[in-house]
Write a protein that holds these residues in place. Structure first.
Motif, mmCIF file in Angstrom:
data_model
loop_
_atom_site.group_PDB
_atom_site.id
_atom_site.type_symbol
_atom_site.label_atom_id
_atom_site.label_comp_id
_atom_site.label_asym_id
_atom_site.label_seq_id
_atom_site.Cartn_x
_atom_site.Cartn_y
_atom_site.Cartn_z
ATOM 1 N N GLY A 1 0.832 -1.211 0.000
ATOM 2 C CA GLY A 1 0.000 0.000 0.000
ATOM 3 C C GLY A 1 0.863 1.256 0.000
ATOM 4 O O GLY A 1 2.107 1.180 -0.089
ATOM 5 N N GLY A 2 0.212 2.421 0.120
ATOM 6 C CA GLY A 2 0.923 3.697 0.018
ATOM 7 C C GLY A 2 1.999 3.854 1.081
ATOM 8 O O GLY A 2 3.151 4.166 0.775
ATOM 9 N N THR B 1 -1.929 -1.587 -5.076
ATOM 10 C CA THR B 1 -3.004 -1.639 -6.076
ATOM 11 C C THR B 1 -2.972 -0.372 -6.933
ATOM 12 O O THR B 1 -3.569 -0.336 -7.999
ATOM 13 C CB THR B 1 -4.382 -1.679 -5.368
ATOM 14 O OG1 THR B 1 -4.431 -0.598 -4.427
ATOM 15 C CG2 THR B 1 -4.602 -2.993 -4.643
ATOM 16 N N SER C 1 8.279 9.204 11.251
ATOM 17 C CA SER C 1 7.646 7.911 11.455
ATOM 18 C C SER C 1 8.213 6.887 10.467
ATOM 19 O O SER C 1 8.519 5.752 10.831
ATOM 20 C CB SER C 1 6.143 8.060 11.277
ATOM 21 O OG SER C 1 5.565 6.827 11.012
ATOM 22 N N THR D 1 -5.664 -1.042 0.779
ATOM 23 C CA THR D 1 -4.687 -2.018 0.284
ATOM 24 C C THR D 1 -3.913 -2.689 1.422
ATOM 25 O O THR D 1 -3.913 -3.921 1.549
ATOM 26 C CB THR D 1 -3.718 -1.335 -0.707
ATOM 27 O OG1 THR D 1 -4.482 -0.712 -1.740
ATOM 28 C CG2 THR D 1 -2.762 -2.355 -1.326
ATOM 29 N N GLY D 2 -3.247 -1.873 2.248
ATOM 30 C CA GLY D 2 -2.430 -2.448 3.320
ATOM 31 C C GLY D 2 -3.265 -3.273 4.293
ATOM 32 O O GLY D 2 -2.912 -4.406 4.637
ATOM 33 N N THR E 1 1.854 0.682 10.819
ATOM 34 C CA THR E 1 1.416 1.880 11.538
ATOM 35 C C THR E 1 -0.087 1.808 11.766
ATOM 36 O O THR E 1 -0.795 1.105 11.051
ATOM 37 C CB THR E 1 1.696 3.171 10.740
ATOM 38 O OG1 THR E 1 0.932 3.159 9.534
ATOM 39 C CG2 THR E 1 3.163 3.324 10.403
ATOM 40 N N LEU F 1 -0.223 12.829 1.495
ATOM 41 C CA LEU F 1 0.842 11.890 1.846
ATOM 42 C C LEU F 1 1.542 11.361 0.621
ATOM 43 O O LEU F 1 2.758 11.230 0.582
ATOM 44 C CB LEU F 1 0.260 10.701 2.624
ATOM 45 C CG LEU F 1 -0.275 11.028 3.997
ATOM 46 C CD1 LEU F 1 -0.914 9.791 4.601
ATOM 47 C CD2 LEU F 1 0.848 11.515 4.870
ATOM 48 N N MET G 1 -1.958 0.558 8.473
ATOM 49 C CA MET G 1 -3.292 -0.005 8.688
ATOM 50 C C MET G 1 -4.315 1.128 8.673
ATOM 51 O O MET G 1 -4.021 2.232 9.140
ATOM 52 C CB MET G 1 -3.353 -0.718 10.043
ATOM 53 C CG MET G 1 -2.661 -2.058 10.048
ATOM 54 S SD MET G 1 -3.596 -3.196 8.996
ATOM 55 C CE MET G 1 -2.661 -4.701 9.212
HETATM 56 N N1 LIG Z 1 3.858 6.716 9.092
HETATM 57 C C1 LIG Z 1 3.276 6.803 7.913
HETATM 58 N N2 LIG Z 1 1.977 6.515 7.831
HETATM 59 C C2 LIG Z 1 1.400 6.608 6.633
HETATM 60 C C3 LIG Z 1 2.096 7.005 5.464
HETATM 61 N N3 LIG Z 1 1.229 6.983 4.417
HETATM 62 C C4 LIG Z 1 0.041 6.593 4.935
HETATM 63 N N4 LIG Z 1 0.137 6.368 6.268
HETATM 64 C C5 LIG Z 1 -0.890 5.825 7.181
HETATM 65 O O1 LIG Z 1 -1.345 4.606 6.612
HETATM 66 C C6 LIG Z 1 -2.750 4.588 6.514
HETATM 67 C C7 LIG Z 1 -3.121 3.903 5.213
HETATM 68 O O2 LIG Z 1 -2.755 4.747 4.134
HETATM 69 P P1 LIG Z 1 -2.174 4.172 2.776
HETATM 70 O O3 LIG Z 1 -1.018 3.271 3.048
HETATM 71 O O4 LIG Z 1 -1.938 5.324 1.851
HETATM 72 O O5 LIG Z 1 -3.426 3.330 2.275
HETATM 73 P P2 LIG Z 1 -3.423 2.011 1.379
HETATM 74 O O6 LIG Z 1 -3.123 0.839 2.213
HETATM 75 O O7 LIG Z 1 -2.549 2.255 0.168
HETATM 76 O O8 LIG Z 1 -4.952 1.913 0.961
HETATM 77 P P3 LIG Z 1 -5.747 2.582 -0.257
HETATM 78 O O9 LIG Z 1 -5.132 3.939 -0.515
HETATM 79 O O10 LIG Z 1 -7.130 2.656 0.263
HETATM 80 O O11 LIG Z 1 -5.609 1.664 -1.416
HETATM 81 C C8 LIG Z 1 -3.178 6.049 6.587
HETATM 82 O O12 LIG Z 1 -4.430 6.122 7.177
HETATM 83 C C9 LIG Z 1 -2.096 6.722 7.399
HETATM 84 O O13 LIG Z 1 -2.413 6.677 8.791
HETATM 85 C C10 LIG Z 1 3.476 7.296 5.582
HETATM 86 O O14 LIG Z 1 4.193 7.607 4.633
HETATM 87 N N5 LIG Z 1 4.004 7.163 6.828
#
Ligand SMILES: Nc1nc2c(ncn2[C@@H]2O[C@H](COP(=O)(O)OP(=O)(O)OP(=O)(O)O)[C@@H](O)[C@H]2O)c(=O)[nH]1
Length: 415
Positions: A20-21, A46, A187, A110-111, A134, A387, A106
């Motif tokens: 995920g992101g 994804t 972080s 995706t994640g 996280t 982000l 979390m």
């Molecule tokens: N510490 C940290 N937390 C992050 C970062 N990016 C996102 N997060 C956290 O991770 C959670 C999930 O975000 P993403 O990872 O962007 O989401 P994803 O799993 O890609 O899910 P989708 O975008 O829905 O496909 C967010 O709610 C933030 O709290 C980062 O670069 N560093």
């Protein structure tokens, strides 16, 4: 300059999957560090666009049919389906490794959805898997907090060990004036240190070695794990260094006495005395349950720029029930503007993210300075886009002083 990471053809193969992101941001950061040859970084997402910005050599787009490359839209079931669609490719990467690390945020789609599925594949293939994840800021809302909680619970069932880094802890531990970008950078740096410390611990040969079997033995106590790192300069008190490693303020609050095992990696100059080594063992044994299995590895690095570096991973920890919920009668800050009061009300209806001390979880309103929320509502609405755009931040000279050797070595080598 020294090199702790010799090429070692017998070293176990380690795969680190950033999912995920958030996971891909961490992989990006790790790809700039010097890792041993036995460590492979894999970006899994994804979101096709975000993957193209990843600098690692292996990028895996999952769920192309289901998500059309557009991300999982904060829906964990989509993240799960996406991982299922790409099961064969994921299995290939897991099978190629002796041990797998996964990392991600979390709370999104995706994640949250894909990581438990990946962990279950590793279980099926009998590969040890450690997750470093996280949990969202309370500010991100109740839905994300709940999704994150469910995701962590599922992950704990499938993974050998789960280390949780709550983003909320950043607010408590960092300078209140820190920018959002820097808070995420800090972080991500912790995520990087945890992963780099873990992979280094398994890869390098020490005077007293921690090999993969030792590592697996200790992490196989399924459940939460916690990790702390501390450095000791000349004349520092060793007991204080040990306490610092055990109380890393950015990691989840844990009850060490419940840990069923611990891996301790000591990196020291050749001046380390037997009594110091023994003291580390004795102090940890005191903090842990008498039945806990403790393995202490020692690596001598004569050129180390401090006296000693200590990394502790405690495994098999249950989160105490009293840390899991925000008390219903938690006080609300007074004298707030209507906008701030609305955010405060929202926050107090959010269950405390896993394991965060209840008096930390809601500290997002800067009552000290100007009674304004630290992040404006408009910023929150765009948090995830924000982000994605801002994940890469340069390390400043100032930052560098605090970076543990795992990371600093990478910078010293010019990578
Ligand atoms: N510490 C940290 N937390 C992050 C970062 N990016 C996102 N997060 C956290 O991770 C959670 C999930 O975000 P993403 O990872 O962007 O989401 P994803 O799993 O890609 O899910 P989708 O975008 O829905 O496909 C967010 O709610 C933030 O709290 C980062 O670069 N560093």
């Amino acid at each position: 300059m020294f090199d702790l990471l010799p090429n070692n053809s017998h070293a176990p193969k380690i795969s680190v999957l950033g999912v995920g992101g958030c996971g891909c941001n961490t992989i990006n950061q790790l790809s700039k560090a010097q890792l041993a040859d036995n460590v492979q970084l894999i970006a899994v997402n994804t979101d096709a666009q975000s993957l193209t910005m990843c600098e690692c050599s292996v990028r895996l787009q999952i769920g192309t049919e289901i998500t059309k490359g557009l991300g999982a839209g904060a829906k964990p079931h989509k993240g799960f389906e996406a991982a299922k669609e790409s099961e064969a490719e994921l299995k290939q990467h897991i099978e190629a490794a002796d041990i797998v690390f996964i990392t991600g945020g979390m709370g999104g789609g995706t994640g949250t959805g894909a990581m438990p599925f990946i962990a279950s594949l590793a279980k099926e293939l009998s590969k040890p898997l450690v997750a470093v994840v996280t949990t969202p800021f309370s500010l991100e809302g109740q839905k994300r907090a709940q999704q994150a909680k469910n995701g962590v619970d599922e992950l704990i069932n499938a993974a050998d060990a789960v280390i949780v880094l709550p983003n909320d802890k950043l607010i408590d531990a960092l300078d209140k004036k820190i920018s959002m970008v820097n808070a995420f950078y800090q972080s991500n740096r912790i995520l990087q240190d945890v992963l780099q410390g873990l992979t280094t611990t398994i890869s390098q040969s020490g005077l007293i070695n921690i090999d993969l079997n030792d590592f697996i033995e200790v992490i196989s106590h399924q459940g939460r794990a916690a990790m702390g790192v501390a450095r000791q300069q000349a004349n520092d008190d060793l007991q204080q260094t040990i306490a610092n490693a055990l109380q890393n303020p950015l990691l989840e609050k844990i009850e060490l006495t419940q840990a069923k095992g611990a891996i301790v990696s000591v990196i020291a100059t050749d001046n380390i005395e037997l009594s110091q080594y023994n003291l580390i063992g004795a102090c940890l044994q005191q903090q842990l349950n008498a039945d806990a299995m403790v393995i202490i590895g020692l690596t001598i690095v004569p050129e180390l720029d401090c006296e000693l570096e200590l990394m502790v991973i405690a495994t098999g920890i249950e989160t105490p029930a009293h840390l899991q919920q925000t008390p219903a009668n938690q006080p609300v800050a007074s004298h707030s503007s209507p906008e701030v009061a609305a955010i405060e009300r929202d926050l107090h209806s959010v269950p405390t993210a896993m394991g965060i001390d209840s008096n930390i979880s809601a500290v997002v309103i800067d009552t000290q300075v100007d009674k304004k929320p630290r992040f404006e509502p408009s910023e929150l609405l765009n948090l995830h886009d924000f982000l994605r755009q801002k994940s890469a931040v340069a390390i400043t000279e100032e930052d560098e002083l605090e970076i543990p050797a795992y990371s600093r070595r990478a910078k010293l080598s010019g990578l």
